[in-house]
Design an enzyme around this catalytic site. Sequence first.
Site, short mmCIF file in Angstrom:
data_model
loop_
_atom_site.label_atom_id
_atom_site.label_comp_id
_atom_site.label_asym_id
_atom_site.label_seq_id
_atom_site.Cartn_x
_atom_site.Cartn_y
_atom_site.Cartn_z
N CYS A 22 -10.78 -0.83 -1.01
CA CYS A 22 -11.04 -0.52 -2.42
C CYS A 22 -12.13 -1.42 -2.99
O CYS A 22 -12.73 -1.09 -4.00
CB CYS A 22 -9.78 -0.68 -3.24
N THR A 40 7.25 19.20 -5.32
CA THR A 40 7.56 19.83 -4.03
C THR A 40 7.18 18.89 -2.89
O THR A 40 6.10 18.31 -2.88
CB THR A 40 6.79 21.16 -3.90
N1 PLP Z 1 -0.81 -1.94 -0.40
C1 PLP Z 1 -1.56 -2.49 0.55
C2 PLP Z 1 -1.26 -3.88 1.01
C3 PLP Z 1 -2.65 -1.81 1.08
O1 PLP Z 1 -3.42 -2.39 2.01
C4 PLP Z 1 -2.92 -0.49 0.62
C5 PLP Z 1 -4.08 0.26 1.13
O2 PLP Z 1 -5.11 -0.29 1.43
C6 PLP Z 1 -2.07 0.05 -0.37
C7 PLP Z 1 -1.03 -0.70 -0.84
C8 PLP Z 1 -2.30 1.43 -0.90
O3 PLP Z 1 -1.84 2.41 -0.01
P1 PLP Z 1 -2.36 3.91 -0.18
O4 PLP Z 1 -3.74 3.93 0.36
O5 PLP Z 1 -1.41 4.73 0.63
O6 PLP Z 1 -2.27 4.24 -1.62
#
Ligand code: PLP
Length: 394
Positions: free
Chosen positions: A333, A244
Amino acid sequence: MMQPIDPIYLDHAATTPTDPRVVQAMLPYFTEDYGNPGSPHHFGQRAEAAVEKSRAKIASILNCKPQEIIFTSCGTEADNLALRGSVMVAKKENKRRYVLTAHTEHHAVSTTAAQLADVEDITVEWLTVDQQGRIAPETLTKALCENTIIVSVMYANNEVGTIQPIRELAAIAHEYGALFHTDAVQAAGQLSLDVKALGVDMLALSAHKFYGPKGVGLLYVRDGVKLMPAQSGGGQERNLRAGTHNVPLIVGMAKALELAYSDLEARTAHYRHLRDRLIEGVLATIPGVQLTGAPGDGRLPNHSSFVFDGIEGNTLLMHLDMQGIAASSGSACNTGNPEPSEVLCSMGYESKLALGSLRLTVGKQTTDEHIDRVLQVLPEAVEKIRNVREAQTA
Ligand code: PLP
């Protein structure tokens, strides 16, 4: 009495605050127009109209057809769909076997590629990057073959801000009949997202990087590109992403993108001014520091990143945080992870130096006074940490 410290947020590459105008645009879709876009009654129709209006708004900014936009739950999911979806189709059709990408990609791409190589009968070739993190067109030409399924190269790097020559790389991939996907999560709101001018087959975005809500993203999929859905079920999103629709968040993402591209030039000029003050100030006042990534127009307008000799990035972050300054040692991360940055190591930095990284990314609300304060606090923090280290090793 101690004066409270005015907090300074310099981690816009990790996430941005949701623009109040975006929040306003989303609100009715939680409480009034809460229908399921898949329902045939008028509640459903109103929700569906909001989703389709959002899709059309986004498509006009990306210069594509509305049906080429696939809504997802985040940037990570969009990257996964691009890679998994295209590899699964190639496997089913029993044709091509190679995926080309780089260790400098966000983990949403690099770990997905590694996992596909682990569990499927495909090979990932890791493209090398130069000292600034750029993939040279010749490097891609050498790695491509008739069996390449997909090339995935990010538009701009999250840790070092380097912008890739996407248009050139996509054209080279197409000479070999390979698909070209770009993770444009960091580029959104700062660089043009015209998919025709870029010549890409797929492009991933995430709303929370451009003052939209968290938990919503999209994948542009050029008409004619075949993907296996990563998520099967109710057949939403042209059967490519079942589930959804998250109507309020989709409405918010479209509003945020519209706002981001309505004032692009003025806002990025503001970013550049602050970024350049930061970079010049840091390089001029702190010994043993290097800018990482490309200089000037080769990097994202809001992005500065450094490595410091004899400094542990996480220690520096703590010192800055105690002074009210929110920064990052690389990607969100990786914060708290004492492993040296894979991105910096791929660019040729020694592990020891790569551990001393700092990323400062400015935003709409960043002011010259904020930069003044960082340029006062940062040299002091670096000196303090180095002195403690010296005393410990003496
Ligand atoms: N790709 C890049 C280059 C990013 O900097 C990030 C997030 O830090 C992501 C992908 C992931 O995005 P999301 O947080 O929406 O999963």
